[in-house]
Design a protein around this motif. Sequence first.
Motif, PDB file in Angstrom:
ATOM      1  N   VAL A   1       0.832  -1.204   0.000  1.00  0.00           N
ATOM      2  CA  VAL A   1       0.000   0.000   0.000  1.00  0.00           C
ATOM      3  C   VAL A   1       0.866   1.253   0.000  1.00  0.00           C
ATOM      4  O   VAL A   1       0.632   2.187  -0.762  1.00  0.00           O
ATOM      5  CB  VAL A   1      -0.942   0.008   1.224  1.00  0.00           C
ATOM      6  CG1 VAL A   1      -1.790   1.285   1.220  1.00  0.00           C
ATOM      7  CG2 VAL A   1      -1.823  -1.227   1.231  1.00  0.00           C
TER       8      VAL A   1
ATOM      9  N   ASP B   1       2.055   2.550  -3.262  1.00  0.00           N
ATOM     10  CA  ASP B   1       1.074   3.003  -4.247  1.00  0.00           C
ATOM     11  C   ASP B   1       0.932   4.524  -4.153  1.00  0.00           C
ATOM     12  O   ASP B   1       0.101   5.039  -3.403  1.00  0.00           O
ATOM     13  CB  ASP B   1      -0.275   2.313  -3.992  1.00  0.00           C
ATOM     14  CG  ASP B   1      -1.262   2.524  -5.139  1.00  0.00           C
ATOM     15  OD1 ASP B   1      -1.089   3.482  -5.908  1.00  0.00           O
ATOM     16  OD2 ASP B   1      -2.218   1.726  -5.242  1.00  0.00           O
TER      17      ASP B   1
ATOM     18  N   LEU C   1      -2.563   6.193  -4.906  1.00  0.00           N
ATOM     19  CA  LEU C   1      -3.531   6.086  -3.819  1.00  0.00           C
ATOM     20  C   LEU C   1      -3.229   7.087  -2.710  1.00  0.00           C
ATOM     21  O   LEU C   1      -4.124   7.812  -2.255  1.00  0.00           O
ATOM     22  CB  LEU C   1      -3.517   4.664  -3.259  1.00  0.00           C
ATOM     23  CG  LEU C   1      -4.442   4.394  -2.057  1.00  0.00           C
ATOM     24  CD1 LEU C   1      -5.892   4.481  -2.481  1.00  0.00           C
ATOM     25  CD2 LEU C   1      -4.134   3.027  -1.443  1.00  0.00           C
TER      26      LEU C   1
ATOM     27  N   SER D   1      -5.501  10.359  -1.850  1.00  0.00           N
ATOM     28  CA  SER D   1      -6.177  10.406  -0.561  1.00  0.00           C
ATOM     29  C   SER D   1      -5.865  11.696   0.192  1.00  0.00           C
ATOM     30  O   SER D   1      -6.762  12.353   0.736  1.00  0.00           O
ATOM     31  CB  SER D   1      -5.771   9.193   0.281  1.00  0.00           C
ATOM     32  OG  SER D   1      -6.399   9.231   1.551  1.00  0.00           O
TER      33      SER D   1
ATOM     34  N   ASN E   1     -15.728   0.383   4.697  1.00  0.00           N
ATOM     35  CA  ASN E   1     -14.746  -0.175   3.769  1.00  0.00           C
ATOM     36  C   ASN E   1     -14.828  -1.693   3.720  1.00  0.00           C
ATOM     37  O   ASN E   1     -14.792  -2.297   2.636  1.00  0.00           O
ATOM     38  CB  ASN E   1     -13.343   0.262   4.189  1.00  0.00           C
ATOM     39  CG  ASN E   1     -12.266  -0.294   3.284  1.00  0.00           C
ATOM     40  OD1 ASN E   1     -12.107   0.122   2.144  1.00  0.00           O
ATOM     41  ND2 ASN E   1     -11.515  -1.271   3.778  1.00  0.00           N
TER      42      ASN E   1
ATOM     43  N   ASP F   1     -10.066  -2.623   0.235  1.00  0.00           N
ATOM     44  CA  ASP F   1      -8.747  -3.141   0.609  1.00  0.00           C
ATOM     45  C   ASP F   1      -8.494  -2.795   2.077  1.00  0.00           C
ATOM     46  O   ASP F   1      -8.271  -1.637   2.426  1.00  0.00           O
ATOM     47  CB  ASP F   1      -7.689  -2.503  -0.293  1.00  0.00           C
ATOM     48  CG  ASP F   1      -6.296  -3.076  -0.073  1.00  0.00           C
ATOM     49  OD1 ASP F   1      -5.982  -3.424   1.090  1.00  0.00           O
ATOM     50  OD2 ASP F   1      -5.534  -3.170  -1.042  1.00  0.00           O
TER      51      ASP F   1
ATOM     52  N   ALA G   1      -5.090  -1.167   2.780  1.00  0.00           N
ATOM     53  CA  ALA G   1      -5.054   0.210   2.296  1.00  0.00           C
ATOM     54  C   ALA G   1      -5.826   1.126   3.231  1.00  0.00           C
ATOM     55  O   ALA G   1      -5.400   2.251   3.518  1.00  0.00           O
ATOM     56  CB  ALA G   1      -5.635   0.289   0.885  1.00  0.00           C
TER      57      ALA G   1
ATOM     58  N   LEU H   1      -6.966   2.780 -10.415  1.00  0.00           N
ATOM     59  CA  LEU H   1      -6.925   1.936  -9.226  1.00  0.00           C
ATOM     60  C   LEU H   1      -7.887   0.768  -9.385  1.00  0.00           C
ATOM     61  O   LEU H   1      -8.941   0.910 -10.015  1.00  0.00           O
ATOM     62  CB  LEU H   1      -7.316   2.738  -7.982  1.00  0.00           C
ATOM     63  CG  LEU H   1      -6.378   3.857  -7.534  1.00  0.00           C
ATOM     64  CD1 LEU H   1      -6.959   4.568  -6.315  1.00  0.00           C
ATOM     65  CD2 LEU H   1      -4.992   3.309  -7.217  1.00  0.00           C
TER      66      LEU H   1
ATOM     67  N   ASP I   1     -11.008  -2.573  -5.236  1.00  0.00           N
ATOM     68  CA  ASP I   1     -10.909  -2.570  -3.784  1.00  0.00           C
ATOM     69  C   ASP I   1     -10.259  -1.289  -3.262  1.00  0.00           C
ATOM     70  O   ASP I   1     -10.689  -0.724  -2.255  1.00  0.00           O
ATOM     71  CB  ASP I   1     -10.183  -3.821  -3.263  1.00  0.00           C
ATOM     72  CG  ASP I   1      -8.848  -4.069  -3.936  1.00  0.00           C
ATOM     73  OD1 ASP I   1      -8.454  -3.275  -4.817  1.00  0.00           O
ATOM     74  OD2 ASP I   1      -8.196  -5.075  -3.582  1.00  0.00           O
ATOM     75  N   ARG I   2      -9.239  -0.793  -3.964  1.00  0.00           N
ATOM     76  CA  ARG I   2      -8.595   0.439  -3.520  1.00  0.00           C
ATOM     77  C   ARG I   2      -9.418   1.670  -3.898  1.00  0.00           C
ATOM     78  O   ARG I   2      -9.370   2.697  -3.193  1.00  0.00           O
ATOM     79  CB  ARG I   2      -7.178   0.516  -4.064  1.00  0.00           C
ATOM     80  CG  ARG I   2      -6.285  -0.514  -3.408  1.00  0.00           C
ATOM     81  CD  ARG I   2      -4.810  -0.311  -3.639  1.00  0.00           C
ATOM     82  NE  ARG I   2      -4.057  -1.253  -2.821  1.00  0.00           N
ATOM     83  CZ  ARG I   2      -2.738  -1.394  -2.867  1.00  0.00           C
ATOM     84  NH1 ARG I   2      -2.020  -0.648  -3.711  1.00  0.00           N
ATOM     85  NH2 ARG I   2      -2.130  -2.264  -2.086  1.00  0.00           N
TER      86      ARG I   2
ATOM     87  N   THR J   1     -11.933   1.906  -1.128  1.00  0.00           N
ATOM     88  CA  THR J   1     -11.276   2.411   0.073  1.00  0.00           C
ATOM     89  C   THR J   1     -11.036   3.911  -0.017  1.00  0.00           C
ATOM     90  O   THR J   1     -11.284   4.662   0.932  1.00  0.00           O
ATOM     91  CB  THR J   1      -9.939   1.683   0.293  1.00  0.00           C
ATOM     92  OG1 THR J   1     -10.197   0.293   0.503  1.00  0.00           O
ATOM     93  CG2 THR J   1      -9.185   2.246   1.476  1.00  0.00           C
TER      94      THR J   1
ATOM     95  N   ALA K   1      -6.422  -8.148  -0.530  1.00  0.00           N
ATOM     96  CA  ALA K   1      -7.523  -7.244  -0.234  1.00  0.00           C
ATOM     97  C   ALA K   1      -8.553  -7.926   0.632  1.00  0.00           C
ATOM     98  O   ALA K   1      -8.856  -9.097   0.451  1.00  0.00           O
ATOM     99  CB  ALA K   1      -8.169  -6.763  -1.538  1.00  0.00           C
TER     100      ALA K   1
END
Length: 369
Positions: free
Chosen positions: A84, A87, A90, A94, A140, A146, A149, A290, A293-294, A297, A361
């Motif tokens: 994670v 990445d 991501l 975020s 989530n 994930d 994540a 992405l 799953d991410r 999230t 995940a």
Amino acid sequence: MSATAEAAPTTETGGKLSTLDKYLPVWIGLAMLAGLGLGRWVPGIEAALESVEIGGVSLPIAAGLLLMMYPVLAKVRYDRLDTVTGDKRLLISSLAVNWLVGPAVMFALAWAFLADLPEFRTGLIIVGLARCIAMVIIWNDLACGDREAATVLIALNSVFQVVAFGFLGWFYLSALPDWLGLEGAALDISGLDIAVNTAIFLGIPLAAGYLTRKLGERAKGREWYEGSFLPKIGPFALYGLLFTIVVLFALQGEAITTNPGDVARIALPLLAYFAIMWAGTFLLGRAIGLPYDRTATLAFTAAGNNFELAIAVAIATFGVTSGQALAGVVGPLIEVPVLVALVYVSLWARKFFREPAVPGAAASTRSDA
């Protein structure tokens, strides 16, 4: 699960849902009604619930939040967190959405809908500044996001919350309104108070979850831990959620039921906020490539808010009976049902993703029937 999975939450093993899981929206609705009823018709319950506090939050609420978060954090595979942190898409997305976009969107909506109600407007701006570090873990997991994540993004939000909350409070409640010729407010909250709140509501369950996995796997192995232990503690996350909802609404039951017009005024910008933040961030995750799953999230960590911090700050600064505190309490009143609904929207939208899920995940907090 495949990308064409049905838009309904399932167990991690694909088993049949338990009654608790299958009717989760019903239980949440009943918990909200129960809390409102208790607060409205049981004399002295608010004083009793507020008599003991942790980090400025009622002890029963604190207990419910810790119970809610622990099982999910015990499921995290901490040896996979490096997948994670590497990445960059991501992490950067975020941070930008949570600390640049989110507060600005809430500021704009608060002024657009509540220009004539300064107390409620200030309360909503505080909600927008308090980025989620607790209940988002539930949404989530239910949306098959994930889990690793989510843990990293929550920890990242926690650090920024300690560092940036006070500055952003000054900027959005005092400096920016002054620059725009609008009515401002003051927010007196120390970084230490926020750090204590974060340590309690994230640090304790995170440490407990990490130690549980580490010691459990060392004693009996990963197969026993994930196949036997986790299914047993999994439902307690939802029990904690329902208990928290009952207590939270009991604390403001009378205020909510006797001022439905005020609640409606506060609810409108909140509905717009959750819809804009979740949908916009979900589309952003899809646009930057992405996996589902991410993306889920990213969307839920952007849409959720740290209501326990917002309420604590509003009460400490303006008083327990203030309009700012009421706005903070209405936040989860709207957030809970809306984000539950968005869980189902998210799972339906999963069919638009063709990328394979990130290894490791998480699927859900749900236990097998």
